[in-house]
Design a protein around this motif. Structure first.
Motif, PDB file in Angstrom:
ATOM      1  N   UNK A 229     -11.421 -13.719  13.612  1.00  0.00           N
ATOM      2  CA  UNK A 229     -10.459 -12.805  14.233  1.00  0.00           C
ATOM      3  C   UNK A 229      -9.054 -13.398  14.268  1.00  0.00           C
ATOM      4  N   UNK A 230      -8.073 -12.509  14.100  1.00  0.00           N
ATOM      5  CA  UNK A 230      -6.656 -12.852  14.238  1.00  0.00           C
ATOM      6  C   UNK A 230      -6.125 -13.802  13.164  1.00  0.00           C
ATOM      7  N   UNK A 231      -6.847 -13.935  12.056  1.00  0.00           N
ATOM      8  CA  UNK A 231      -6.338 -14.746  10.949  1.00  0.00           C
ATOM      9  C   UNK A 231      -5.418 -13.878  10.096  1.00  0.00           C
ATOM     10  N   UNK A 232      -4.134 -14.179  10.141  1.00  0.00           N
ATOM     11  CA  UNK A 232      -3.140 -13.368   9.451  1.00  0.00           C
ATOM     12  C   UNK A 232      -3.157 -13.652   7.947  1.00  0.00           C
ATOM     13  N   UNK A 233      -2.669 -12.703   7.148  1.00  0.00           N
ATOM     14  CA  UNK A 233      -2.586 -12.937   5.706  1.00  0.00           C
ATOM     15  C   UNK A 233      -1.731 -14.166   5.422  1.00  0.00           C
ATOM     16  N   UNK A 234      -2.223 -14.992   4.506  1.00  0.00           N
ATOM     17  CA  UNK A 234      -1.502 -16.203   4.143  1.00  0.00           C
ATOM     18  C   UNK A 234      -1.859 -17.419   4.970  1.00  0.00           C
ATOM     19  N   UNK A 235      -2.480 -17.213   6.130  1.00  0.00           N
ATOM     20  CA  UNK A 235      -2.868 -18.327   7.000  1.00  0.00           C
ATOM     21  C   UNK A 235      -4.253 -18.837   6.584  1.00  0.00           C
ATOM     22  N   UNK A 236      -4.273 -19.747   5.644  1.00  0.00           N
ATOM     23  CA  UNK A 236      -5.521 -20.274   5.095  1.00  0.00           C
ATOM     24  C   UNK A 236      -5.613 -21.759   5.446  1.00  0.00           C
ATOM     25  N   UNK A 237      -6.746 -22.214   6.007  1.00  0.00           N
ATOM     26  CA  UNK A 237      -6.902 -23.641   6.328  1.00  0.00           C
ATOM     27  C   UNK A 237      -6.640 -24.522   5.111  1.00  0.00           C
ATOM     28  N   UNK A 238      -6.045 -25.685   5.346  1.00  0.00           N
ATOM     29  CA  UNK A 238      -5.657 -26.568   4.244  1.00  0.00           C
ATOM     30  C   UNK A 238      -6.827 -26.939   3.340  1.00  0.00           C
ATOM     31  N   UNK A 239      -8.031 -27.059   3.935  1.00  0.00           N
ATOM     32  CA  UNK A 239      -9.155 -27.545   3.138  1.00  0.00           C
ATOM     33  C   UNK A 239      -9.745 -26.485   2.214  1.00  0.00           C
ATOM     34  N   UNK A 240      -9.228 -25.259   2.254  1.00  0.00           N
ATOM     35  CA  UNK A 240      -9.661 -24.232   1.292  1.00  0.00           C
ATOM     36  C   UNK A 240      -8.455 -23.500   0.701  1.00  0.00           C
ATOM     37  N   UNK A 241      -7.312 -24.193   0.634  1.00  0.00           N
ATOM     38  CA  UNK A 241      -6.049 -23.508   0.328  1.00  0.00           C
ATOM     39  C   UNK A 241      -5.538 -23.692  -1.092  1.00  0.00           C
ATOM     40  N   UNK A 242      -6.244 -24.451  -1.924  1.00  0.00           N
ATOM     41  CA  UNK A 242      -5.756 -24.649  -3.293  1.00  0.00           C
ATOM     42  C   UNK A 242      -6.061 -23.408  -4.127  1.00  0.00           C
ATOM     43  N   UNK A 243      -5.046 -22.667  -4.548  1.00  0.00           N
ATOM     44  CA  UNK A 243      -5.299 -21.408  -5.279  1.00  0.00           C
ATOM     45  C   UNK A 243      -6.045 -21.612  -6.597  1.00  0.00           C
TER      46      UNK A 243
END
Length: 257
Positions: A229-243
């Motif tokens: 809940x409340x996870x805004x677009x673009x707010x991705x944890x660093x450990x899963x953030x490599x596109x």
């Protein structure tokens, strides 16, 4: 170890089955109350017809695909989304009403839809038994050992959009597939992304948000978590953030030559 925040059980769900005079059918309905990122509260029934729920479940169970590759998986989620998209009309009507009554912009409407799904309590969906010893995924093993809600022996470890709408039991890819199907209905430019490295699934949307994004066919898609809940677009944890570790499973508006 990848740490994930997940939607927890709450007291705002009141499942019911009722007869609707306009159908010779049964409506499976769940009453949900949730908030978007602007603290707007929404209240609505998530409804599907029992006949559609049964049809969708049978369709998934009868698909011939074996998941031996990413291509197989992409074929399965495409088939499930395509089969179910015309069976979510009661949910489309619900969101149409919310958009009109709250005068929502394009971005606000997308946020209302995604925050609705984010707020649904998390249930792990697995193709084998709910036993921690069967999985080498740290998140799955720890989740089961800690007594988290789990549905075992589900073909593909995935529920279809109509099934999820009817039982509200879904983990990352079940949620992402429903959101992809709904957002595609509303003509958003969206992608369903999966990662073998992260063992996770998220949605991505081509809207002017800041944060973690991935370039797909020359267009910028902002990554959007679906299980918390409340996870805004673009707010991705660093450990899963490599596109680079996110692959496209489905794309609503591919550029074709």
């Amino acid at each position: 170890v990848i740490k994930r925040t997940i939607a927890q059980d709450d007291t705002q769900e009141r499942p019911r089955q009722r007869n609707d005079n306009s159908y010779s059918d049964t409506v499976i309905a769940h009453y949900r109350i949730w908030k978007d990122y602007r603290d707007t509260t929404y209240k609505a029934w998530i409804e599907v017809l029992k006949s559609d729920f049964v049809s969708s479940s049978n369709y998934r169970l009868n698909l011939p695909n074996n998941l031996t590759s990413t291509s197989d998986y992409n074929s399965v989620v495409y088939s499930l989304s395509t089969f179910d998209k015309s069976r979510l009309n009661r949910i489309y009507t619900m969101f149409d009403s919310l958009r009109k009554s709250n005068t929502l912009s394009e971005k606000q409407f997308a946020e209302a839809i995604v925050s609705c799904v984010q707020d649904i309590p998390y249930v792990l969906v697995l193709d084998k038994a709910c036993s921690s010893s069967l999985y080498d995924d740290a998140f799955i093993s720890n989740y089961i050992r800690q007594g988290g809600n789990c549905e075992g022996y589900v073909k593909y470890g995935l529920y279809s959009p109509v099934e999820f709408s009817g039982n509200l039991k879904g983990d990352c890819d079940t949620r992402t597939l429903l959101l992809y199907t709904i957002l595609t209905h509303y003509d958003y430019d969206v992608a369903m992304l999966g990662s073998d490295a992260y063992r996770h699934s998220i949605i991505a949307i081509n809207l002017p948000y800041r944060g973690v994004s991935k370039i797909i066919q020359g267009k910028k898609y902002v990554l959007w978590e679906t299980t918390a809940p409340q996870m805004k677009p673009g707010d991705i944890p660093n450990d899963i953030s490599n596109p680079d570790f996110w692959q496209v499973n489905l794309l609503s508006k591919p550029i074709t030559s």
